[in-house]
Design a protein around this motif. Structure first.
Motif: not given
Length: 419
Positions: A7-12, A14-19, A129-131
């Motif tokens: 999926p083309k993840a929403d940055p916010s 994705l940031a929360a999941r990443f953290q 998006h690829a990144a």
């Protein structure tokens, strides 16, 4: 390793999941000393410190280095030390000697993680998006390593003569044994298995394809410690007729007589866990058994192991985020079954299927395509996740795989039979 469809993840989001993912990894090593985090107990396991650094190297390499202009590596030596299998990324330190990397110390690896985390979060809103897909992949990749970190630490502590507990745990309260196995009849039909959605999946989970199911039934729960003790008492490890030839050779060569971490004491069987050595819970799912042991038990019971297609067809209607899975750092272990069939959590379930590509499978180009496809030889598929699998990580289509002798993971047994 790559996503089949990402999926083309929403940055916010994705940031929360990443953290959250990155924070859990650090929490998992909080009870460890620098020595605990540096030692390697066997070639199949890696030091906890290496897991922390490798998952960070993955993000630094495939996201920051490749997509952030002007990014400078934290340390030019780290790619050699913390690359795992990626031939396209050049030379790397030998897997069996990861325990020799006493430096950088654990606190420097934590600092390395902090710097890379800050750089990823700062870059995330502007990443293509690829990144972003690679950041999402990095989260799933790290969740795999969280489970490996837990089981590698367990194996490490089991080698220590004083058998230290990593985490304290409350006194166990005995529960009633489950009733006799029930059977869930599966449809005899052509069905489709494999991932077909727009959500994340690893490439080995697809393409979705048709397969024929013969008349069959699956057990409504996994085999318990008490049932396994009966197998031992009946001479299951001493009767060649139950074992595959390779399995019988393994049992004889390694003097295998019980699941990994079991010992027979004056008061019966005990097991070593993340909370130290305790009496086995007869009602809990048996774990730390190899494919060879699982297959022998099934033979002794007069049935067989399920195919991965049978397992996926049965599990498709169940919640993959349910059951006993990893939510936070602590002494995870399989728990006695609750009411109703459960296909996710507690123990990875050995299937009778070889880990081979699905029809139409093609590995991705480049380094991130190396993780799955090149290992499709000589290994067996497991399904369902375990008590050490981060909740939300698995799906009905998720394919785990290990060699048939390996058992340091939380591996268990669900039976199947022909109808």
């Amino acid at each position: 390793m790559r996503t089949r469809t990402a999926p083309k993840a929403d940055p916010s989001f994705l940031a929360a999941r990443f953290q959250a993912v990155r924070g859990l990894s650090v929490a998992l090593v909080a009870p460890l000393s620098d020595a605990d985090a540096s030692v390697q107990s066997m070639d199949d396991a890696s030091p906890a410190k290496w897991h922390l650094a490798h998952t960070t190297w993955f993000l630094e390499t495939f996201v920051l280095r490749d997509f952030v202009s002007g990014y400078a590596l934290y340390d030019d030596r780290f790619p050699f030390l913390f690359n795992s299998y990626y031939e396209a990324e050049g030379q790397r330190h030998a897997r069996g000697r990861r325990g020799m990397v006493t430096r950088p110390a654990l606190d420097e690896v934590i600092a390395y993680r902090a710097q890379v985390d800050a750089a990823v979060l700062a870059a995330l809103p502007a990443l293509p998006h690829a990144a972003r897909d690679l950041v999402a992949l990095g989260c799933h990749h790290e969740e795999q390593h969280q489970e490996l970190l837990i089981t590698d630490v367990l194996h490490l502590m089991a080698q220590n003569p004083v058998e230290p507990a990593v985490w304290p745990a409350a006194r166990k309260v005995p529960v009633a044994m489950p009733g006799p196995l029930g059977w869930i009849e599966g449809a005899a039909e052509v069905t489709e298995i494999g991932h077909d959605g727009s959500d994340f999946a690893f490439d080995c989970e697809g393409p979705r394809h048709a397969t024929l199911l013969r008349p069959h039934a699956l057990a409504d729960r996994t085999v318990t410690n008490g049932e396994w003790a009966a197998f031992i008492a009946d001479g299951g490890y001493d009767a060649a007729r139950h074992w595959l030839a390779d399995g019988w050779a393994w049992v004889r060569a390694e003097a295998i007589s019980a699941p990994l971490y079991w010992e027979r004491g004056e008061n019966g069987w005990t097991r070593f866990g993340l909370d130290g050595r305790r009496a086995i819970d007869p009602a809990a799912p048996v774990t730390h058994v190899s494919f060879y042991e699982a297959d022998a038990y099934a033979s002794w019971a007069g049935v067989r192991l399920p195919t991965e297609a049978e397992w996926e067809a049965a599990a498709a209607s169940h919640d993959p985020a349910g059951g006993n899975q990893l939510d936070h750092a602590g002494p995870v272990e399989p728990r006695p079954a609750s009411d109703g069939p459960a296909f996710f959590g507690d123990v990875w379930e050995w299937t009778g299927s070889a880990y081979r590509p699905y029809p139409g499978f093609k590995a991705a180009d480049g380094a991130v395509g190396e993780y799955n496809g090149k290992f499709m030889s000589g290994q067996c598929v497991l399904r369902g996740g375990s008590c050490a699998t981060p909740r939300g990580h698995v799906r009905a289509s998720y394919r785990n795989f290990f060699y048939p002798h390996q058992r340091w993971q939380f591996t268990g047994v669900r039976l199947a039979k022909d109808l």
